[in-house]
Design a protein around this motif. Structure first.
Motif, PDB file in Angstrom:
ATOM      1  N   ASP A 284     -11.041  -2.629 -13.743  1.00 31.33           N
ATOM      2  CA  ASP A 284     -11.812  -1.168 -13.724  1.00 31.33           C
ATOM      3  C   ASP A 284     -10.981  -0.129 -14.813  1.00 31.33           C
ATOM      4  OD1 ASP A 284     -13.688  -2.067 -12.161  1.00 31.33           O
ATOM      5  OD2 ASP A 284     -13.059  -0.967 -10.523  1.00 31.33           O
ATOM      6  N   ARG A 285      -9.626  -0.180 -14.780  1.00 27.78           N
ATOM      7  CA  ARG A 285      -8.914   0.707 -15.471  1.00 27.78           C
ATOM      8  C   ARG A 285      -8.982   0.184 -16.963  1.00 27.78           C
ATOM      9  NH1 ARG A 285      -6.750   5.854 -14.586  1.00 27.78           N
ATOM     10  NH2 ARG A 285      -4.788   5.997 -15.789  1.00 27.78           N
ATOM     11  N   LEU A 286      -8.725  -1.262 -17.038  1.00 30.22           N
ATOM     12  CA  LEU A 286      -8.729  -1.699 -18.498  1.00 30.22           C
ATOM     13  C   LEU A 286      -9.988  -1.780 -19.178  1.00 30.22           C
ATOM     14  CD1 LEU A 286      -6.843  -4.978 -17.521  1.00 30.22           C
ATOM     15  CD2 LEU A 286      -5.900  -3.258 -18.832  1.00 30.22           C
ATOM     16  N   ALA A 357      -1.379  -4.382 -11.940  1.00 29.30           N
ATOM     17  CA  ALA A 357      -2.263  -3.309 -11.944  1.00 29.30           C
ATOM     18  C   ALA A 357      -1.629  -1.973 -12.038  1.00 29.30           C
ATOM     19  CB  ALA A 357      -2.941  -3.420 -10.297  1.00 29.30           C
ATOM     20  N   ILE A 358      -0.486  -1.736 -11.572  1.00 32.31           N
ATOM     21  CA  ILE A 358       0.362  -0.575 -11.720  1.00 32.31           C
ATOM     22  C   ILE A 358       0.693  -0.344 -13.206  1.00 32.31           C
ATOM     23  CG2 ILE A 358       2.663   0.599 -11.480  1.00 32.31           C
ATOM     24  CD1 ILE A 358       2.701  -0.678  -8.731  1.00 32.31           C
ATOM     25  N   ALA A 364       0.098   6.923 -14.025  1.00 28.87           N
ATOM     26  CA  ALA A 364      -0.829   7.125 -12.674  1.00 28.87           C
ATOM     27  C   ALA A 364      -0.508   5.857 -11.731  1.00 28.87           C
ATOM     28  CB  ALA A 364      -2.194   7.127 -13.154  1.00 28.87           C
ATOM     29  N   GLY A 365      -0.202   4.690 -12.092  1.00 34.43           N
ATOM     30  CA  GLY A 365      -0.093   3.838 -11.239  1.00 34.43           C
ATOM     31  C   GLY A 365       1.194   3.751 -10.214  1.00 34.43           C
ATOM     32  N   LEU A 372      -1.985   2.204  -5.521  1.00 31.48           N
ATOM     33  CA  LEU A 372      -1.393   1.148  -5.857  1.00 31.48           C
ATOM     34  C   LEU A 372       0.162   1.043  -5.517  1.00 31.48           C
ATOM     35  CD1 LEU A 372      -2.922   0.656  -9.394  1.00 31.48           C
ATOM     36  CD2 LEU A 372      -3.044  -1.199  -7.414  1.00 31.48           C
ATOM     37  N   ALA A 373       1.001   2.358  -5.724  1.00 34.55           N
ATOM     38  CA  ALA A 373       2.343   2.404  -5.386  1.00 34.55           C
ATOM     39  C   ALA A 373       2.510   2.152  -3.902  1.00 34.55           C
ATOM     40  CB  ALA A 373       2.798   3.900  -5.570  1.00 34.55           C
TER      41      ALA A 373
END
Length: 416
Positions: A284-286, A357-358, A364-365, A372-373
């Protein structure tokens, strides 16, 4: 696959996913807001109201106590294979399993009581646990020894007439922070002169017993994991009746082995659920971020990572489901290699996918704005809990070495 999910699990899976869509995902922000409010007020060790509200709905919908491997007093059992996909769904949101009374360490403790407890022990503790009225903790790991070798445990359990007297210190006692935690299963030594694997015993210790003290909570990568928590607990001249022992003196290692097998399946499937969600967030982010004039999703390096993530997740899932199938069909002992393999593979896969993903989320990751963190902190921890990677790799290697030695012996000592 050489196995299929039962009709029961197919139905549960459909209803569980619907529950997540309607109740769990929409309430993630509320859960964290309630916990943040508790922390600002100076006491994080409280149960968020949203969890208690959702428990009522889950119970009404029959999504309750789905984990028990055997039928118990009207609660139907479920196989490891059939429970595995349900665990995967619950792994997508760290706090969700409690909503269904399927959270660790309670599941393992309830299975232990169901399998090894006396009727009196079950009436006093298992009934309230299954009903969701209380929670529990498992006290095994100790700060002074390498607890990856359970025979190192130093907690002393001595018989004194009709009581056992317990002295020791435990840490990373997950679940002991809950305000509803009422019972501990404590592992210690009753006979240091017995054979190496017959020195340990397990006893039931009510959390309010004199001499029990929660010394502190231990954060994990800065997370307190409240209200569940990972606590350091001292036991000083703690006295419990001899009737509180599980199975008998010297049976603690045996109980631990029986308890940890199913628990590892649960951990691994939850790890796969976390990895699956992380991959979705990565994609989604990509697809929505532009860098150097085009979407990140068009950069070839991300094609590699997306493809590798899919391969790794599906491999880990199939390996874990195979282990569950083996446990159901040939038993935990015969499936020890498969169990060890998944405990190495699943959390390592999840760590890698969450890490990518991070990276896709940039700054933000690693912030608190995304899940995610927290997910990375938890998945990195799973590489240690229930036996670190090194212990399981050692077990796998020993089995492989023994297999080849036996094969050569069968051929008269010839290699090849």
């Amino acid at each position: 696959m050489p196995w299929d999910y039962s009709a029961k699990t197919t139905d549960l899976l459909e209803r569980l996913n619907a529950f997540f869509d309607r109740y769990i995902y929409p309430n993630e922000a509320r859960y964290h807001a309630e916990m943040d409010a508790f922390r600002r007020a100076g006491n994080a060790w409280q149960q968020p109201a949203v969890v208690e509200e959702l428990k009522v709905i889950a119970r009404e919908q029959g999504l309750w106590n789905m984990f028990l491997p055997h039928e118990y007093r009207g609660v139907p059992g479920i196989s490891n294979l059939d429970y595995a996909p349900l665990c995967e769904v619950m792994g997508r949101v760290s706090w969700s399993s409690e909503v269904f009374n399927c959270s660790a360490p309670d599941t393992g403790n309830m299975e232990t009581l169901e399998r090894y407890g006396t009727p009196a022990q079950q009436d006093r503790w298992l009934g309230p646990l299954l009903d969701g009225k209380i929670r529990s903790a498992f006290l095994m790991t100790e700060p002074a020894v390498a607890s990856s070798d359970a025979t190192n445990i130093q907690c002393d359990i001595r018989r004194d007439g009709d009581h056992y007297v317990i002295n020791g210190r435990k840490w990373f006692s997950s679940g002991a922070g809950s305000p509803h935690c009422a019972i501990y299963i404590v592992m210690g030594k009753t006979d240091v002169d017995a054979p190496r694997h017959a020195q340990q015993s397990m006893v039931l210790v009510p959390a309010n017993t004199p001499g029990v003290k929660v010394e502190r909570h231990i954060s994990v990568f800065g997370y307190d994991d409240a209200p569940h928590g990972h606590m350091e607990i001292s036991l000083t001249d703690v006295r419990v009746p001899v009737d509180n022992i599980l199975l008998g003196e010297g049976r603690g290692f045996e109980i631990a082995q029986g308890r940890l097998g199913p628990g590892r399946i649960h951990h691994c499937m939850r790890s796969i659920g976390a990895a699956e969600r992380a991959l979705e967030m990565m994609i989604d982010r990509l697809q929505t971020r532009i860098a150097f004039g085009k979407p990140l999703a068009d950069q070839s390096i991300w094609h590699e990572r997306i493809a590798e993530s899919r391969c790794m997740i599906d491999q880990a899932r199939l390996l874990t489901l195979n282990a569950a199938h083996r446990m159901d069909t040939v038993g935990n002992k015969a499936a020890q290699a498969e169990i060890a393999m998944i405990k190495v593979v699943a959390p390592n896969v999840s760590c890698k996918v969450v890490d990518w993903a991070i990276q896709a989320h940039g700054g933000a990751g690693v912030s608190q704005d995304f899940w995610l963190a927290e997910a990375y902190a938890h998945q990195r921890t799973v590489r240690i809990v229930d036996g670190p990677d090194e212990v399981h790799r050692r077990a796998i290697a020993k089995l492989e070495l023994a297999k080849r030695t036996a094969a050569r012996a069968a051929r008269g000592g010839q290699a090849g």
